[in-house]
Design an enzyme around this catalytic site. Structure first.
Site, PDB file in Angstrom:
ATOM      1  N   LYS A  16      13.749  32.150  17.472  1.00 10.74           N
ATOM      2  CA  LYS A  16      12.338  31.754  17.359  1.00 10.74           C
ATOM      3  C   LYS A  16      11.839  32.126  15.961  1.00 10.74           C
ATOM      4  O   LYS A  16      12.177  31.457  15.006  1.00 10.74           O
ATOM      5  CB  LYS A  16      11.547  32.334  18.513  1.00 10.74           C
ATOM      6  CG  LYS A  16      11.942  31.577  19.788  1.00 10.74           C
ATOM      7  CD  LYS A  16      11.325  32.032  21.045  1.00 10.74           C
ATOM      8  CE  LYS A  16      11.766  31.072  22.147  1.00 10.74           C
ATOM      9  NZ  LYS A  16      12.152  31.756  23.370  1.00 10.74           N
ATOM     10  N   SER A  71       5.429  32.455  27.162  1.00 11.23           N
ATOM     11  CA  SER A  71       5.533  31.347  26.203  1.00 11.23           C
ATOM     12  C   SER A  71       4.707  30.137  26.581  1.00 11.23           C
ATOM     13  O   SER A  71       4.395  29.312  25.722  1.00 11.23           O
ATOM     14  CB  SER A  71       6.995  30.944  26.036  1.00 11.23           C
ATOM     15  OG  SER A  71       7.544  30.578  27.290  1.00 11.23           O
ATOM     16  N   HIS A 127       9.095  35.813  22.172  1.00 10.47           N
ATOM     17  CA  HIS A 127       8.003  35.212  21.383  1.00 10.47           C
ATOM     18  C   HIS A 127       7.171  36.265  20.655  1.00 10.47           C
ATOM     19  O   HIS A 127       6.196  35.909  19.991  1.00 10.47           O
ATOM     20  CB  HIS A 127       7.093  34.361  22.270  1.00 10.47           C
ATOM     21  CG  HIS A 127       7.646  33.005  22.564  1.00 10.47           C
ATOM     22  ND1 HIS A 127       7.485  31.935  21.699  1.00 10.47           N
ATOM     23  CD2 HIS A 127       8.378  32.539  23.596  1.00 10.47           C
ATOM     24  CE1 HIS A 127       8.069  30.870  22.207  1.00 10.47           C
ATOM     25  NE2 HIS A 127       8.630  31.198  23.359  1.00 10.47           N
TER      26      HIS A 127
HETATM   27  C1  PLP Z   1      13.004  31.363  24.396  1.00  7.88           C
HETATM   28  C2  PLP Z   1      13.152  32.522  25.297  1.00  7.88           C
HETATM   29  C3  PLP Z   1      14.416  32.989  25.637  1.00  7.88           C
HETATM   30  C4  PLP Z   1      15.665  32.294  25.187  1.00  7.88           C
HETATM   31  O1  PLP Z   1      15.950  32.563  23.851  1.00  7.88           O
HETATM   32  P1  PLP Z   1      17.126  31.769  23.131  1.00  7.88           P
HETATM   33  O2  PLP Z   1      17.508  32.645  22.009  1.00  7.88           O
HETATM   34  O3  PLP Z   1      16.567  30.448  22.710  1.00  7.88           O
HETATM   35  O4  PLP Z   1      18.216  31.604  24.142  1.00  7.88           O
HETATM   36  C5  PLP Z   1      14.505  34.096  26.440  1.00  7.88           C
HETATM   37  N1  PLP Z   1      13.405  34.721  26.897  1.00  7.88           N
HETATM   38  C6  PLP Z   1      12.165  34.293  26.613  1.00  7.88           C
HETATM   39  C7  PLP Z   1      10.980  35.032  27.125  1.00  7.88           C
HETATM   40  C8  PLP Z   1      12.002  33.177  25.796  1.00  7.88           C
HETATM   41  O5  PLP Z   1      10.773  32.748  25.495  1.00  7.88           O
END
Ligand code: PLP
Length: 394
Positions: free
Chosen positions: A241, A182, A210
């Protein structure tokens, strides 16, 4: 202030002086291409709302109908008080979307990682983990008690080397990697990692937070992108996301999902997402399964913005996805850049240590299908202005 709290203030002061203190801005509008940020209309380059689902009429309607049908809260954990139909439907639909046999949802992607890793490995085991994996993977790995062995970022040769070195020292092993990283927007070489996992007969897990809704056919994610259906043991995803809602998911073989219903601690000891959340996620799947239009627009926008930023002379790093980092180096410069952008009407956050390594501070631009070409052009114009003022570009 009591003495026992002094150290906290000292730590906070140190962060401020280093330009690493994060001041969180306040949003006064729904998510979209434009936001009201700290009372000011701003072009949104911050959120993970890749497809504009966070305020999509179909999702809003589904959530409202779910409230009428199921009320607002699940009222207890699913394993104790029964699970609502809407959560099971979401799991069936998610499995079908990902072309796997089973899926289980969690409160968030973070919770999914805390659930799945400790359920699969323990003290006698090892985890081979990409050195840039997300914090929730790191925390899940630590909670498991397994030995964590890091391999060089996105480097299959390094992975194979650490596997060889660890041979004979463990009971079970798990390879785990982010799908899309990310902070840099690069994609894990999952095809090569899979070949190694297969060769050494090691469990393979990818966290596609992502990539969900972004990579693959119609946003089916990284496994689809690499045509690895049925081969990756554990695919973690998030609905917070591109899906624009809230929630996490683990997709894979029924035996793993069944095990997580028995041993995934966030599933067993924390209530599920609300019924309107789950219903909105189902509506997101409806939209994604009907057409690839939004995913296509996201990629068109991303390609356009990145190419124009490069033309302006910005360093957009190694990204191959809609995540567009603007590499600036020092945290103070990145903060100054972000402040100037904001004064000019663009909301794009600076990321510094510990989110990214020291000396690799950046602005991260998140492109969305919600942006029009005109929005992107406005953003580019302001990046050019601020970049020149701060001497980042000529
Ligand atoms: C954003 C993200 C998470 C967390 O996701 P949420 O649903 O916001 O808790 C977990 N793993 C990765 C790789 C992320 O980018």
């Amino acid at each position: 202030m009591a003495n026992r709290l002094n150290w906290i203030q000292e730590e906070l002061d140190t962060l401020q002086q280093a330009g690493l203190y994060n001041r969180i801005r306040t949003i006064g509008s729904p998510q979209g291409a434009w936001l009201v940020v700290d009372g000011k209309k701003s072009l949104n380059f911050c959120s993970n709302n890749y497809l504009g689902f966070a305020n999509h009429p179909r999702l809003l309607k589904a959530a409202q109908e779910a409230i009428n049908r199921y009320g607002i809260g699940p009222a207890a954990v699913r394993s104790i008080a029964g699970t609502m139909e809407v959560h099971l439907e979401l799991e069936r639909r998610m499995a079908a979307f990902k072309k796997v046999d089973a899926a289980i949802t969690f409160q968030s992607g973070f919770c999914a990682n805390l659930a799945v890793i400790p359920a699969l490995v323990g003290k006698e085991d090892v985890i081979f983990s990409d050195e840039l994996n997300h914090a929730s993977i790191i925390d899940g790995a630590r909670l498991s008690g397994a030995k964590i062995i890091r391999f060089a970022h996105a480097d299959p040769a390094s992975l194979e080397q650490v596997i060889k070195e660890a041979a004979g020292t463990y009971r079970r092993a798990l390879i785990v990697t982010d799908g899309v990283f990310s902070m840099d927007g690069d994609v894990a070489p999952l095809d090569k990692i899979y070949a190694i996992a297969e060769n050494y007969d090691i469990l393979l897990m990818v966290d596609d937070a992502h990539g969900e809704g972004v990579l693959g056919t119609g946003g089916r994610g990284i496994v689809d992108h690499f045509h690895l259906h049925g081969k990756v043991d554990i695919e973690v995803g998030t609905m917070s996301k591109a899906f624009g809602v809230m929630g996490g998911v683990v997709a894979g073989k029924p035996v793993i999902v069944d095990w997580l219903r028995q041993r995934g601690r966030p599933f067993l000891f924390s209530s599920a997402v609300t019924p309107p959340d789950a219903a909105a996620c189902i509506a997101a799947l409806d939209v994604l399964e009907e057409s690839t239009e939004l995913v296509d627009r996201l990629w068109d926008n991303a390609r356009y913005f990145k190419a124009e930023m490069k033309n302006l002379g910005f360093d957009t790093g190694v990204s191959t996805t809609p995540i567009t980092p603007i590499m600036l180096g020092e945290a103070l410069l990145a903060q100054q850049f972000s402040r100037s952008l904001f004064e000019n009407g663009v909301f794009a956050m600076a990321l510094g240590f510990p989110t990214v390594p020291k000396g690799k501070a950046r602005i991260r631009v998140m492109i969305s299908a919600a942006h029009s070409r005109d929005d992107l052009d406005k953003g580019l114009e302001i990046f050019r202005k601020v970049g020149r003022e701060l001497g980042v570009i000529q």
